[in-house]
Design a protein around this motif. Structure first.
Motif, PDB file in Angstrom:
ATOM      1  N   ALA A  24       2.449   3.095   1.047  1.00 45.03           N
ATOM      2  CA  ALA A  24       2.210   1.691   0.698  1.00 45.03           C
ATOM      3  C   ALA A  24       3.523   0.918   0.647  1.00 45.03           C
ATOM      4  O   ALA A  24       3.608  -0.217   1.132  1.00 45.03           O
ATOM      5  N   VAL A  25       4.561   1.500   0.059  1.00 37.11           N
ATOM      6  CA  VAL A  25       5.860   0.827  -0.014  1.00 37.11           C
ATOM      7  C   VAL A  25       6.412   0.586   1.386  1.00 37.11           C
ATOM      8  O   VAL A  25       6.882  -0.518   1.709  1.00 37.11           O
ATOM      9  N   LEU A  26       6.360   1.583   2.238  1.00 32.53           N
ATOM     10  CA  LEU A  26       6.906   1.454   3.590  1.00 32.53           C
ATOM     11  C   LEU A  26       6.166   0.388   4.396  1.00 32.53           C
ATOM     12  O   LEU A  26       6.779  -0.379   5.147  1.00 32.53           O
ATOM     13  N   LEU A  27       4.862   0.317   4.233  1.00 37.01           N
ATOM     14  CA  LEU A  27       4.068  -0.629   5.016  1.00 37.01           C
ATOM     15  C   LEU A  27       4.210  -2.064   4.531  1.00 37.01           C
ATOM     16  O   LEU A  27       4.139  -3.004   5.323  1.00 37.01           O
ATOM     17  N   HIS A  28       4.451  -2.242   3.241  1.00 37.19           N
ATOM     18  CA  HIS A  28       4.413  -3.587   2.684  1.00 37.19           C
ATOM     19  C   HIS A  28       5.771  -4.151   2.293  1.00 37.19           C
ATOM     20  O   HIS A  28       5.866  -5.330   1.954  1.00 37.19           O
ATOM     21  N   LEU A  29       6.816  -3.341   2.340  1.00 37.19           N
ATOM     22  CA  LEU A  29       8.128  -3.817   1.914  1.00 37.19           C
ATOM     23  C   LEU A  29       8.629  -4.978   2.759  1.00 37.19           C
ATOM     24  O   LEU A  29       9.154  -5.965   2.235  1.00 37.19           O
ATOM     25  N   ARG A  50      -4.952  -7.413   6.230  1.00 39.35           N
ATOM     26  CA  ARG A  50      -4.216  -7.437   4.967  1.00 39.35           C
ATOM     27  C   ARG A  50      -4.606  -6.252   4.080  1.00 39.35           C
ATOM     28  O   ARG A  50      -3.825  -5.817   3.230  1.00 39.35           O
ATOM     29  N   PHE A  51      -5.821  -5.758   4.292  1.00 34.30           N
ATOM     30  CA  PHE A  51      -6.331  -4.694   3.426  1.00 34.30           C
ATOM     31  C   PHE A  51      -6.472  -3.366   4.161  1.00 34.30           C
ATOM     32  O   PHE A  51      -7.204  -2.487   3.725  1.00 34.30           O
ATOM     33  N   GLY A  52      -5.772  -3.241   5.282  1.00 33.50           N
ATOM     34  CA  GLY A  52      -5.940  -2.043   6.092  1.00 33.50           C
ATOM     35  C   GLY A  52      -5.696  -0.760   5.322  1.00 33.50           C
ATOM     36  O   GLY A  52      -6.518   0.169   5.347  1.00 33.50           O
ATOM     37  N   LEU A  53      -4.566  -0.692   4.600  1.00 31.67           N
ATOM     38  CA  LEU A  53      -4.252   0.532   3.863  1.00 31.67           C
ATOM     39  C   LEU A  53      -5.252   0.766   2.744  1.00 31.67           C
ATOM     40  O   LEU A  53      -5.749   1.886   2.574  1.00 31.67           O
TER      41      LEU A  53
END
Length: 463
Positions: free
Chosen positions: A338-343, A258-261
Motif C-alpha cells: 500500500a505504501v509503495l503504490l500510494h506514496l 482509486r480503490f484497486g488495492l
C-alpha cells in the motif's frame, strides 16, 4: 503481558502512521485532495464560529484548543491535527483487530492485528485526508473509537457516547446506528440512547457559538428552525441520491482505479474467509454498513463525493481480520504494498500554493476595497488569510454565492454597519450603492494555479 503487548502494537501503528503522514503533508494551505473547505474550517475554529452545515461543533472546539499551540503557519498546524486524528484511528483499528483475532483463533500470531490498521492508514483516500485540514480524519477517529467500544463489548453508555460524538464530526455516521442496535443487547438500548444523547450534545452549543462574533457563521442557530436547518444539513439534502444515471458509469469508472488495492485485498479476504465467520451477524452487519456508505457516496451528487466512502474502508479493513489467520506472515506484505503504490500520489498536496495566489490578490487590492469572491473555495481561502493571519484588515470580503442567503447578508451587516443595500438578494445593487464610497473588486483564485489570480478593480461594478 498480552495487554501490554497490544498497547505497544497499537501505539506503534499510530506513531509509525503519524511519522509517514508528517513527512508527506503540505506545509501550508492547500486545495488538493478535495480540501477546499480547509480555510473555512480553520477560520471557524480559530474564531469560534460555525462552518458549513452541520456546523461541526466538535471540530471547532478541538480546533480552537489546538490553535493555541505555537505552530506556524496555522494551516500547517491543522494539517498536523488531521494527521494525529487519522493516526489515532489507525491505532484503534489495530487494537480492535487484535481483540477480534483473539476471538477467532487463539493461536494466531499477535502481530497480525497491525495489518488492518496499517492497510487502513495507507489506503490512498485515507492518507490524502490525513494530511489536509478537513473534518474527515476526526470523523474516522470517532468512528474507530465507536467500533472499538462496540466490538470490544464495552459498556453500552460508552458505545452510545462515542456514536453520538461521531454524529458531530460528520452526519454520515448516522449509518452506524443500525449496527449499534444490531450488536447491542435490547435491554441495553436505553443506556446506548443516553450515551448517544450526551455524545451528540455539542450540537447544543451552536447557538452559543453564533454569539461569539466570528466572521464565519452559517445559518441562524439561535432559533429552533435555524438550528435544525444547520444540524440536519438541509442545504445539502438535495444532493442525496441525486446523481444522474447517465453519470453513474463514468463515476464508477473513475472511482474503481482509486480503490484497486482495497478491492483486491477485499476480494482476497472473501476468498479465504471462514464460512462460520461469514455467517456471523457481527461481520454481516459490518459489511452491510460499509456497503451502505458506498451506495450513499456513489449516488451523492457532488464532485468530491468520494470522500464519503472513507468510513467504509475503515470497516472493510477491520473485516479482513477474519482472513488473517489463514494467510499468516504473508499478510505482512500488504501494508508495504500500500505504501509503495500510494506514496507517489501524496506529493500533490504541495503543488498548489494557495498562499501565493491569495497574497497576490490581497497585496494588490486598493485600500478599503470590497472584494467580491466567486464562491468557495475562494472565499474560504481569503477568510483564512484575512481573519486568521490578519492580512489586510482594511478590506471587506463578500461572497457572491453566499449573498443569496438572508442570514449571510445579515451577518455582513452586523460586522460592517456602514455597508448598504443588504436587505435583498441583489448583488448588482449592493455593488452599485457601496461602490460610490469604496473600490469594488471582483476576485477569483485558480484551483490549479495555471495562471495568475484574477483581480478586477476597474469599475465600481454597474451593470
Amino acid at each position: 503481558m498480552q495487554n501490554g503487548l497490544q498497547r505497544w502494537e497499537s501505539w506503534g501503528t499510530a506513531v509509525l502512521t503519524f511519522l509517514v503522514y508528517f513527512l508527506t503533508m503540505p506545509r501550508d494551505l492547500t486545495w488538493q485532495f478535495s480540501s477546499g473547505d480547509g480555510g473555512e474550517l480553520i477560520t471557524a475554529a480559530v474564531t469560534l464560529g460555525i462552518p458549513h452545515p452541520p456546523g461541526y461543533p466538535t471540530y471547532v472546539l478541538l480546533g480552537k484548543l489546538w490553535s493555541f499551540l505555537p505552530l506556524e503557519p496555522v494551516a500547517y498546524s491543522f494539517h498536523i491535527f488531521s494527521a494525529l486524528c487519522a493516526a489515532g484511528a489507525a491505532g484503534l483499528v489495530t487494537v480492535t483487530a487484535k481483540k477480534q483475532l483473539s476471538t477467532i483463533e487463539s493461536n494466531s500470531s499477535g502481530w497480525l492485528g497491525i495489518v488492518p490498521g496499517l492497510l487502513f492508514a495507507f489506503s490512498s483516500l485515507v492518507w490524502q485526508q490525513a494530511v489536509v485540514a478537513e473534518v474527515y480524519a476526526l470523523n474516522l477517529l470517532a468512528v474507530a473509537a465507536f467500533l472499538w467500544a462496540l466490538l470490544g463489548k464495552r459498556p453500552s453508555h460508552l458505545t452510545g457516547l462515542l456514536l453520538g460524538l461521531s454524529f458531530t464530526t460528520h452526519l454520515t455516521s448516522l449509518f452506524l446506528l443500525p449496527l449499534a442496535l444490531l450488536l447491542t443487547p435490547t435491554k441495553a438500548w436505553g443506556q446506548l440512547a443516553v450515551g448517544l444523547a450526551i455524545g451528540a450534545s455539542p450540537y447544543l452549543l451552536l447557538p452559543l457559538l453564533a454569539d461569539q462574533g466570528s466572521p464565519v457563521i452559517w445559518g441562524n442557530p439561535t432559533t429552533l428552525t435555524g438550528w435544525w436547518w444547520l444540524v440536519s444539513g438541509e442545504l445539502y439534502q438535495p444532493n442525496q441520491f441525486a446523481l444522474p444515471l447517465t453519470e453513474f458509469w463514468a463515476r464508477l469508472g473513475s472511482w474503481l482505479p482509486r480503490f484497486g488495492l482495497q478491492l483486491g485485498i477485499l476480494g482476497w479476504g472473501i476468498l479465504v474467509w471462514y464460512g462460520r465467520s461469514l455467517r456471523q451477524i457481527k461481520w454481516l452487519g459490518l459489511v452491510g454498513t460499509a456497503v451502505l456508505y458506498l451506495i450513499y457516496a456513489i449516488f451523492y451528487n457532488t464532485q468530491d463525493a468520494i470522500v464519503l466512502t472513507l468510513p467504509a474502508w475503515l470497516i472493510f479493513s477491520l473485516c479482513l481480520t477474519v482472513a488473517l489467520p489463514r494467510t499468516g506472515k504473508w499478510s505482512a506484505i500488504l501494508p508495504g504494498l500500500a505504501v509503495l503504490l500510494h506514496l507517489s500520489g501524496q506529493t500533490g498536496a504541495n503543488i498548489h500554493n494557495v498562499r501565493a495566489q491569495a497574497e497576490a490578490i490581497l497585496n494588490a487590492a486598493p485600500p478599503d476595497a470590497i472584494l467580491v469572491t466567486a464562491g468557495d473555495p475562494d472565499i474560504f481561502a481569503l477568510w483564512y488569510f484575512h481573519h486568521v493571519e490578519d492580512n489586510r484588515e482594511d478590506i471587506i470580503l463578500v461572497d457572491n454565492m453566499l449573498f443569496a442567503f438572508d442570514w449571510y447578508r445579515q451577518a455582513v451587516q452586523r460586522h460592517h454597519p456602514t455597508l448598504r443595500a443588504l436587505e435583498e438578494d441583489n448583488l448588482t445593487r449592493f455593488e452599485t450603492v457601496n461602490g460610490l464610497n469604496r473600490p469594488i473588486c471582483r476576485v477569483r483564485l485558480l484551483p490549479e494555479g495555471e495562471a495568475d489570480p484574477q483581480l478586477d478593480c476597474s469599475r465600481a461594478i454597474i451593470e
